[in-house]
Design a protein around this motif. Structure first.
Motif, PDB file in Angstrom:
ATOM      1  N   ALA A   1       0.802  -1.214   0.000  1.00 25.88           N
ATOM      2  CA  ALA A   1       0.000   0.000   0.000  1.00 25.88           C
ATOM      3  C   ALA A   1       0.846   1.280   0.000  1.00 25.88           C
ATOM      4  O   ALA A   1       0.302   2.377  -0.081  1.00 25.88           O
ATOM      5  N   THR A   2       2.158   1.136   0.088  1.00 29.30           N
ATOM      6  CA  THR A   2       3.041   2.295   0.206  1.00 29.30           C
ATOM      7  C   THR A   2       3.802   2.521  -1.094  1.00 29.30           C
ATOM      8  O   THR A   2       4.294   1.580  -1.709  1.00 29.30           O
ATOM      9  N   ASP A   3       3.904   3.783  -1.472  1.00 26.65           N
ATOM     10  CA  ASP A   3       4.662   4.157  -2.657  1.00 26.65           C
ATOM     11  C   ASP A   3       6.106   3.664  -2.518  1.00 26.65           C
ATOM     12  O   ASP A   3       6.700   3.786  -1.447  1.00 26.65           O
ATOM     13  N   PRO A   4       6.677   3.114  -3.592  1.00 27.21           N
ATOM     14  CA  PRO A   4       8.057   2.610  -3.520  1.00 27.21           C
ATOM     15  C   PRO A   4       9.083   3.651  -3.059  1.00 27.21           C
ATOM     16  O   PRO A   4      10.073   3.303  -2.426  1.00 27.21           O
ATOM     17  N   VAL A   5       8.832   4.914  -3.345  1.00 30.11           N
ATOM     18  CA  VAL A   5       9.753   5.958  -2.884  1.00 30.11           C
ATOM     19  C   VAL A   5       9.782   5.992  -1.357  1.00 30.11           C
ATOM     20  O   VAL A   5      10.854   6.096  -0.741  1.00 30.11           O
ATOM     21  N   TRP A   6       8.611   5.877  -0.740  1.00 25.20           N
ATOM     22  CA  TRP A   6       8.548   5.881   0.728  1.00 25.20           C
ATOM     23  C   TRP A   6       9.149   4.610   1.299  1.00 25.20           C
ATOM     24  O   TRP A   6       9.761   4.632   2.373  1.00 25.20           O
ATOM     25  N   GLN A   7       8.984   3.496   0.615  1.00 23.29           N
ATOM     26  CA  GLN A   7       9.622   2.256   1.051  1.00 23.29           C
ATOM     27  C   GLN A   7      11.140   2.455   1.093  1.00 23.29           C
ATOM     28  O   GLN A   7      11.802   2.098   2.073  1.00 23.29           O
ATOM     29  N   TRP A   8      11.669   3.033   0.017  1.00 26.91           N
ATOM     30  CA  TRP A   8      13.107   3.315  -0.090  1.00 26.91           C
ATOM     31  C   TRP A   8      13.545   4.213   1.062  1.00 26.91           C
ATOM     32  O   TRP A   8      14.537   3.934   1.732  1.00 26.91           O
ATOM     33  N   VAL A   9      12.797   5.292   1.308  1.00 29.66           N
ATOM     34  CA  VAL A   9      13.150   6.250   2.357  1.00 29.66           C
ATOM     35  C   VAL A   9      13.157   5.575   3.731  1.00 29.66           C
ATOM     36  O   VAL A   9      14.078   5.774   4.530  1.00 29.66           O
ATOM     37  N   VAL A  10      12.138   4.780   4.018  1.00 31.05           N
ATOM     38  CA  VAL A  10      12.056   4.118   5.329  1.00 31.05           C
ATOM     39  C   VAL A  10      13.244   3.179   5.532  1.00 31.05           C
ATOM     40  O   VAL A  10      13.880   3.187   6.589  1.00 31.05           O
ATOM     41  N   VAL A  11      13.583   2.385   4.528  1.00 32.17           N
ATOM     42  CA  VAL A  11      14.700   1.457   4.654  1.00 32.17           C
ATOM     43  C   VAL A  11      16.021   2.228   4.713  1.00 32.17           C
ATOM     44  O   VAL A  11      16.927   1.868   5.472  1.00 32.17           O
ATOM     45  N   MET A  12      16.132   3.313   3.971  1.00 32.84           N
ATOM     46  CA  MET A  12      17.342   4.125   4.010  1.00 32.84           C
ATOM     47  C   MET A  12      17.535   4.736   5.402  1.00 32.84           C
ATOM     48  O   MET A  12      18.641   4.721   5.947  1.00 32.84           O
ATOM     49  N   ILE A  13      16.470   5.245   5.993  1.00 31.26           N
ATOM     50  CA  ILE A  13      16.551   5.798   7.352  1.00 31.26           C
ATOM     51  C   ILE A  13      16.924   4.699   8.351  1.00 31.26           C
ATOM     52  O   ILE A  13      17.768   4.905   9.227  1.00 31.26           O
ATOM     53  N   ALA A  14      16.324   3.529   8.200  1.00 34.55           N
ATOM     54  CA  ALA A  14      16.669   2.416   9.085  1.00 34.55           C
ATOM     55  C   ALA A  14      18.150   2.055   8.943  1.00 34.55           C
ATOM     56  O   ALA A  14      18.825   1.781   9.940  1.00 34.55           O
ATOM     57  N   GLY A  15      18.667   2.086   7.731  1.00 42.38           N
ATOM     58  CA  GLY A  15      20.079   1.788   7.495  1.00 42.38           C
ATOM     59  C   GLY A  15      21.017   2.793   8.126  1.00 42.38           C
ATOM     60  O   GLY A  15      22.176   2.485   8.407  1.00 42.38           O
ATOM     61  N   ALA A  16      20.527   4.007   8.361  1.00 39.31           N
ATOM     62  CA  ALA A  16      21.349   5.048   8.973  1.00 39.31           C
ATOM     63  C   ALA A  16      21.437   4.920  10.488  1.00 39.31           C
ATOM     64  O   ALA A  16      22.263   5.568  11.123  1.00 39.31           O
ATOM     65  N   ILE A  17      20.615   4.064  11.074  1.00 45.52           N
ATOM     66  CA  ILE A  17      20.567   3.918  12.528  1.00 45.52           C
ATOM     67  C   ILE A  17      21.658   2.953  12.991  1.00 45.52           C
ATOM     68  O   ILE A  17      21.718   1.820  12.515  1.00 45.52           O
ATOM     69  N   PRO A  18      22.520   3.418  13.923  1.00 50.34           N
ATOM     70  CA  PRO A  18      23.539   2.501  14.450  1.00 50.34           C
ATOM     71  C   PRO A  18      22.903   1.239  15.039  1.00 50.34           C
ATOM     72  O   PRO A  18      21.836   1.285  15.639  1.00 50.34           O
ATOM     73  N   PHE A  19      23.553   0.122  14.860  1.00 51.55           N
ATOM     74  CA  PHE A  19      23.146  -1.225  15.274  1.00 51.55           C
ATOM     75  C   PHE A  19      22.038  -1.800  14.391  1.00 51.55           C
ATOM     76  O   PHE A  19      21.746  -2.982  14.501  1.00 51.55           O
ATOM     77  N   VAL A  20      21.415  -1.014  13.532  1.00 47.45           N
ATOM     78  CA  VAL A  20      20.471  -1.532  12.537  1.00 47.45           C
ATOM     79  C   VAL A  20      21.233  -1.642  11.227  1.00 47.45           C
ATOM     80  O   VAL A  20      21.347  -2.719  10.654  1.00 47.45           O
ATOM     81  N   GLU A  21      21.721  -0.533  10.736  1.00 41.90           N
ATOM     82  CA  GLU A  21      22.608  -0.430   9.588  1.00 41.90           C
ATOM     83  C   GLU A  21      22.159  -1.240   8.375  1.00 41.90           C
ATOM     84  O   GLU A  21      21.022  -1.688   8.304  1.00 41.90           O
ATOM     85  N   SER A  22      23.074  -1.412   7.443  1.00 44.01           N
ATOM     86  CA  SER A  22      22.730  -2.105   6.194  1.00 44.01           C
ATOM     87  C   SER A  22      22.414  -3.572   6.424  1.00 44.01           C
ATOM     88  O   SER A  22      21.594  -4.153   5.725  1.00 44.01           O
TER      89      SER A  22
END
Length: 167
Positions: A21-42
């Motif tokens: 239900a979410t636009d792919p751009v927002w999916q990308w943004v959410v995962v990118m933000i999660a990747g920026a979080i220490p201990f979550v990362e890539s």
């Protein structure tokens, strides 16, 4: 199915419904933000995107990009702080002393590639720059490490999803 298995399936289904239900751009943004979080990362954000139903290549790439952006910001900030304070000779805590010994033994490539097993890339990169490593060398080796860890864990997630779907 057990209650635990049913709960896992419904949680995964809910996550995939959100992704659908979410636009792919927002999916990308959410995962990118999660990747920026220490201990979550890539290495955790990419698999999260894969489990959520994103295209694996996009989920892994978004996680890697987010992790790299946050790491580069930390490296640049650490370099400025080190330059401004002239911090070369300081009393190190026992933990930092152990890290410094490993840094002296393995150098930037070794700490970058193996450091992800103990500490987030943001912390290891900041410490290396604080110990006097070249910002450029730290950034290059951290990018290699972030990409390798992100791709590796992303591919494991792809395999895990395939196994779940075979049930």
């Amino acid at each position: 199915m057990t209650d635990a298995t049913e709960g896992e399936c419904s949680m995964l289904d809910g996550l995939r419904d959100w992704t659908d239900a979410t636009d792919p751009v927002w999916q990308w943004v959410v995962v990118m933000i999660a990747g920026a979080i220490p201990f979550v990362e890539s290495y955790f954000a990419g698999p999260l995107g894969v489990l959520a139903g994103m295209l694996p290549a996009l989920a892994i790439a978004a996680a890697i990009v987010g992790n790299i952006i946050s790491m580069v910001l930390v490296v640049l900030l650490s370099g400025r702080v080190r330059s401004a304070t002239g911090a070369d000779e300081r009393e190190l805590s026992p933990r930092r002393e152990r890290f410094k010994q490993r840094f002296d033994r393995w150098g930037v490539p070794g700490v970058s590639l193996l450091g992800q097993t103990l500490l987030p890339s943001q912390i290891t990169s900041g410490l290396m720059v604080g110990f006097g490593a070249s910002r450029r060398q730290v950034i290059i080796w951290q990018i290699v490490s972030i990409a390798l860890w992100g791709i590796g864990f992303g591919l494991l997630a792809v395999g895990g999803v395939a196994l779940l779907e075979m049930r």
